[in-house]
Scaffold this active site. Structure first.
Site, PDB file in Angstrom:
ATOM      1  N   PRO A   1       0.831  -1.208   0.000  1.00  0.00           N
ATOM      2  CG  PRO A   1      -0.015  -1.035   2.170  1.00  0.00           C
ATOM      3  CD  PRO A   1       0.749  -1.950   1.258  1.00  0.00           C
TER       4      PRO A   1
ATOM      5  CB  CYS B   1       5.654   1.777  14.462  1.00  0.00           C
ATOM      6  SG  CYS B   1       7.100   1.215  15.270  1.00  0.00           S
TER       7      CYS B   1
ATOM      8  CG  ASN C   1       7.396  -3.783   2.514  1.00  0.00           C
ATOM      9  OD1 ASN C   1       7.199  -2.928   3.358  1.00  0.00           O
ATOM     10  ND2 ASN C   1       7.482  -3.486   1.227  1.00  0.00           N
TER      11      ASN C   1
ATOM     12  CG  ASP D   1      15.088  -0.196   0.869  1.00  0.00           C
ATOM     13  OD1 ASP D   1      14.115   0.586   0.870  1.00  0.00           O
ATOM     14  OD2 ASP D   1      16.161   0.058   1.450  1.00  0.00           O
TER      15      ASP D   1
ATOM     16  N   GLY E   1       6.829  -1.817  -2.969  1.00  0.00           N
ATOM     17  CA  GLY E   1       6.140  -0.539  -3.084  1.00  0.00           C
ATOM     18  C   GLY E   1       6.820   0.361  -4.092  1.00  0.00           C
TER      19      GLY E   1
HETATM   20  C1  LIG Z   1       4.277   7.339  -0.447  1.00  0.00           C
HETATM   21  C2  LIG Z   1       4.144   6.166   0.479  1.00  0.00           C
HETATM   22  C3  LIG Z   1       2.897   5.842   0.978  1.00  0.00           C
HETATM   23  C4  LIG Z   1       2.739   4.750   1.834  1.00  0.00           C
HETATM   24  N1  LIG Z   1       1.490   4.437   2.279  1.00  0.00           N
HETATM   25  C5  LIG Z   1       1.315   3.352   3.081  1.00  0.00           C
HETATM   26  C6  LIG Z   1       0.018   2.960   3.517  1.00  0.00           C
HETATM   27  O1  LIG Z   1      -1.003   3.563   3.162  1.00  0.00           O
HETATM   28  N2  LIG Z   1      -0.081   1.881   4.334  1.00  0.00           N
HETATM   29  C7  LIG Z   1       1.027   1.171   4.731  1.00  0.00           C
HETATM   30  O2  LIG Z   1       0.889   0.187   5.466  1.00  0.00           O
HETATM   31  N3  LIG Z   1       2.256   1.495   4.293  1.00  0.00           N
HETATM   32  C8  LIG Z   1       2.414   2.551   3.479  1.00  0.00           C
HETATM   33  N4  LIG Z   1       3.670   2.867   3.014  1.00  0.00           N
HETATM   34  C9  LIG Z   1       4.788   1.958   3.307  1.00  0.00           C
HETATM   35  C10 LIG Z   1       4.942   0.945   2.177  1.00  0.00           C
HETATM   36  O3  LIG Z   1       3.810   0.101   2.078  1.00  0.00           O
HETATM   37  C11 LIG Z   1       6.186   0.064   2.377  1.00  0.00           C
HETATM   38  O4  LIG Z   1       6.071  -0.627   3.596  1.00  0.00           O
HETATM   39  C12 LIG Z   1       7.472   0.886   2.367  1.00  0.00           C
HETATM   40  O5  LIG Z   1       7.463   1.875   1.367  1.00  0.00           O
HETATM   41  C13 LIG Z   1       8.698  -0.012   2.145  1.00  0.00           C
HETATM   42  O6  LIG Z   1       8.568  -0.737   0.951  1.00  0.00           O
HETATM   43  P1  LIG Z   1       9.283  -0.258  -0.439  1.00  0.00           P
HETATM   44  O7  LIG Z   1      10.710   0.013  -0.121  1.00  0.00           O
HETATM   45  O8  LIG Z   1       9.083  -1.431  -1.352  1.00  0.00           O
HETATM   46  O9  LIG Z   1       8.574   0.986  -0.879  1.00  0.00           O
HETATM   47  C14 LIG Z   1       3.855   3.976   2.200  1.00  0.00           C
HETATM   48  C15 LIG Z   1       5.113   4.312   1.705  1.00  0.00           C
HETATM   49  C16 LIG Z   1       5.273   5.388   0.853  1.00  0.00           C
HETATM   50  C17 LIG Z   1       6.637   5.701   0.325  1.00  0.00           C
END
Ligand SMILES: Cc1cc2nc3c(=O)[nH]c(=O)nc-3n(C[C@H](O)[C@H](O)[C@H](O)COP(=O)(O)O)c2cc1C
Length: 367
Positions: free
Chosen positions: A16, A101, A202, A204, A226
């Site tokens: 998300p 968290c 999850n 990076d 993400g």
């Molecule tokens: C712009 C943005 C919005 C996010 N929104 C949510 C969210 O609505 N719910 C959630 O559980 N995590 C949210 N996250 C965290 C991501 O789901 C994910 O855990 C985090 O970005 C690490 O994964 P990645 O490195 O693949 O992006 C958000 C992260 C970003 C950067």
């Protein structure tokens, strides 16, 4: 891969991302392929029950947008239960709970983090949801407050005991925000804490090799991606291919990136209308452009668009400008190619600090 009664086509998930994982983005990624399950932005349970139009827009879906999980956010057990029931009645495949968290110290910040102040209380809230619906209920959390308090394993175990079907774990602490390296051994400790439910790692993952390392080093059952999907909607398809054959597919061609980006804008306009869709696309297009090579001329124009015509005019202009960086075969000259993406946990710590994936502004405490 299974999550409770749900069978998925792959063990790769779209995380998300509030403000981004809307219907057009999900459809774009699904069309490219390889995705097992996509999740919406987080949705406030109370807003959904109050039939708030903004909350409804967040869960807007279509037949091609399957299977879909909706992420709920809230701390009132009755509201979370009723929102889950409502989502089930709409045909949603699963409900994810945003736990922010999982630590005491962050209870001040409210929302997901506040509900994590008491593991017992949280378990009661989650049990109320699990008992009410037949679809799987999952939970997404970080590792803990800091390296000294990695509380996610205990919480994951408690949630498994009340019937949660899977745990999504972002391998960072609250203190880290989005900085520093993903802690693979922290993810592993969550995998080891639960008995039978899948844990999805999850953080990076920007390349197929990084996904494989996360799976191998942590024992997690799947990987959720993400920001890597912003850069590269092909990441799921390429990772699935790599995991099943060991072969790395070539990077998508520039023309394909442009084609997929234009399709994404068309969907934005379809779902949000021309003006709003284009305005929203102002923050999306620059992510595609990060893999274009030199793109200042593109970014300058795209952040001002209010119509598709303006977008295409800007794109045509950019394509002309970009010719100066091409060789005689029309390929980007090697010295202008963007640096390869490398996940934080695949490189030396100093390099990881230097080159972390950009994070758009927003409420880190619930992410
Ligand atoms: C712009 C943005 C919005 C996010 N929104 C949510 C969210 O609505 N719910 C959630 O559980 N995590 C949210 N996250 C965290 C991501 O789901 C994910 O855990 C985090 O970005 C690490 O994964 P990645 O490195 O693949 O992006 C958000 C992260 C970003 C950067």
């Amino acid at each position: 891969m299974r999550i409770g009664p749900l069978t998925l086509q792959s063990n790769l998930f779209l995380s998300p991302l509030a403000g981004y994982t809307n219907l057009p983005f999900r459809l774009t990624v699904r069309e490219v392929g390889g995705l097992g399950l996509a999740t919406t932005d987080l949705v406030n349970a109370r807003s959904l029950l109050e039939k708030n139009p903004k909350a409804f827009k967040l869960i807007e879906t279509s037949p091609a947008d399957r299977p879909l999980a909706v992420q709920l956010f809230g701390s009132v057990p009755g509201e979370m239960r009723d929102a889950a029931l409502y989502l089930e009645s709409l045909g949603v495949a699963s409900v994810d709970i945003n736990m922010g968290c999982p630590v005491r110290k962050v209870c001040r910040v409210g929302g997901g983090s506040a509900m994590m102040t008491e593991h017992d209380k949280t378990a009661v809230l989650v049990k109320g949801m699990v008992d009410a619906v037949k679809i799987p209920v999952t939970a997404k959390m970080r590792l803990g407050w800091d390296d000294q308090s990695i509380t996610a394993p205990d919480l994951a175990r408690a949630l498994e005991d009340v019937g949660v079907a899977a745990i999504f774990i972002h391998g960072r602490t609250r203190e880290q925000g989005f900085a520093g390296t993903i802690n693979l051994s922290g993810i592993r400790s969550v995998v080891q804490a639960v008995k039978t439910i899948p844990v999805i790692g999850n953080g990076d993952v920007t390349t197929p090799q990084a996904a494989k390392k996360m799976l191998n080093d942590t024992g997690c059952a799947g990987v959720s991606i993400g920001r890597g999907a912003f850069y590269n909607p092909w990441i799921f398809q390429h990772t699935l291919h790599y995991l099943s054959t060991g072969e790395l597919l070539p990077e998508p061609r520039f023309e394909d990136r442009v084609r997929v980006m234009c399709g994404h804008l068309d969907l934005m306009v379809e779902v949000f209308g021309e003006e709003l869709g284009c305005r929203m696309f102002r923050k999306v297009a620059p992510w595609y452009a990060k893999r274009f090579g030199p793109a200042t001329e593109f970014n300058k124009r795209v952040v001002q668009i209010s119509s598709k015509a303006e977008f295409h005019e800007g794109l045509e202009n950019y394509l002309r400008w970009r010719r100066q960086f091409l060789d005689e075969n029309g390929q980007l000259m090697p010295r202008f190619e963007p640096a390869p993406l490398v996940a934080s946990f695949m490189q030396e710590p100093a390099a990881a600090r230097r080159e972390h994936i950009p994070v758009p502004q927003g409420p880190v405490e619930v992410w």
